[in-house]
Write an enzyme that holds these catalytic residues in place. Structure first.
Site, PDB file in Angstrom:
ATOM      1  N   ASN A  68      50.070  64.681  64.423  1.00 12.16           N
ATOM      2  CA  ASN A  68      49.421  65.992  64.514  1.00 12.16           C
ATOM      3  C   ASN A  68      49.761  66.617  65.864  1.00 12.16           C
ATOM      4  O   ASN A  68      49.546  65.987  66.904  1.00 12.16           O
ATOM      5  CB  ASN A  68      47.906  65.870  64.370  1.00 12.16           C
ATOM      6  CG  ASN A  68      47.227  67.222  64.496  1.00 12.16           C
ATOM      7  OD1 ASN A  68      47.583  68.154  63.779  1.00 12.16           O
ATOM      8  ND2 ASN A  68      46.283  67.335  65.409  1.00 12.16           N
ATOM      9  N   GLU A  69      50.322  67.816  65.821  1.00  9.79           N
ATOM     10  CA  GLU A  69      50.638  68.585  67.031  1.00  9.79           C
ATOM     11  C   GLU A  69      51.378  67.736  68.064  1.00  9.79           C
ATOM     12  O   GLU A  69      51.031  67.700  69.254  1.00  9.79           O
ATOM     13  CB  GLU A  69      49.361  69.199  67.613  1.00  9.79           C
ATOM     14  CG  GLU A  69      48.741  70.227  66.676  1.00  9.79           C
ATOM     15  CD  GLU A  69      47.615  71.031  67.313  1.00  9.79           C
ATOM     16  OE1 GLU A  69      47.057  70.588  68.335  1.00  9.79           O
ATOM     17  OE2 GLU A  69      47.298  72.112  66.765  1.00  9.79           O
TER      18      GLU A  69
END
Length: 266
Positions: free
Chosen positions: A6-7
């Site tokens: 994630n990110e």
């Protein structure tokens, strides 16, 4: 779909490319039908899908509404996994809804490459000291809930969408005019979405050459008196979609869009 990480653009170690590849090979070996989403561009391979996040002001979305018109069709598909116009608190105002709608027209026009999109965050407790983040789509307390103008923009876009994007173009549009066209081939419906984010009404001539059209269609409108107008727990539907008949439909017809308005023509 399975997303790996994630990110990861925040990770400065440079290790994500190799870590993604390890997960990709292991998962594909056992579950080849799964589509694997990367959270950042990958060197050395093309992921199935790339997750992109955008939290912007309405003006930024207006300026970037053609972002995906230029996307490489030979690259990965796109999942706009987190996005929202962050204006208004605790929930978006009409200005934010216009920014959201402008951005969604761009995603719709390019839905050959954008496989999914999800507004974030969805819910906010508006009770004192309960909010962690603004702006959020739906507000609630212990007894009641309401949808923001952006919520209704999402409802309009999600309720009137086809399975194909016919070729379309626009000439002479103002700087805050946005549009998309989709077609439901099974139901024989054409959906034209128009967004006027300016303070002036905009007159448009819509041309649908060769289309076999009923003389009357349907118009769904979401209108705010100004960008700061909004909904609240006590006035939950101050801004809400209004449905009416669309008269005089033909291969070429004139249409006027009020200021600060999101419309769907069916």
């Amino acid at each position: 779909y399975v997303e790996i990480g994630n990110e990861d653009w925040f990770d400065t170690s440079g290790s994500y490319d190799k870590r993604y590849a390890q997960f990709y090979k292991a998962i594909k070996a056992k579950y080849p039908d799964l589509q694997l989403i990367a959270t950042a561009p990958i060197k050395g391979m093309t992921p199935d899908v790339l997750d992109e996040h955008y939290y912007l002001r309405a003006t930024d979305f207006f300026h970037d509404a053609t972002h995906y018109d230029k996307t490489d069709r030979n690259g990965p598909k796109i999942f706009v996994g987190e996005w929202a116009t962050r204006e208004g608190t605790p929930t978006p105002n009409m200005g934010a809804a216009l920014g959201d709608a402008a951005w969604m027209t761009g995603m719709e026009r390019n839905s050959d490459v954008i496989v999914m999109a999800s507004y974030a965050p969805l819910l906010v407790n508006i009770s004192p000291n309960a909010m962690q983040w603004d702006t959020d789509l739906i507000g609630y307390d212990a007894l009641r809930s309401y949808g923001s103008p952006s919520y209704y923009a999402q409802v309009m876009f999600g309720s009137y969408i086809g399975d194909a994007t016919p070729v379309s173009s626009v000439d002479g549009a103002g700087p805050r005019f946005f549009y998309s066209v989709t077609e439901d081939s099974a139901k024989k419906r054409l959906f034209v979405k128009l967004v006027n984010a300016s303070s002036d009404a905009q007159a448009v001539d819509i041309k649908l050459p060769g289309a076999k059209l009923a003389p009357e269609g349907k118009l769904i409108s979401l209108i705010g008196k100004d960008p700061e107008a909004t909904n609240t727990i006590d006035q939950p539907t101050a801004i809400a979609p209004v449905e009416s008949a669309l008269h005089g439909v033909g291969e070429s017809f004139h249409h006027r869009i009020p200021p600060y308005t999101i419309e769907v023509l069916e």
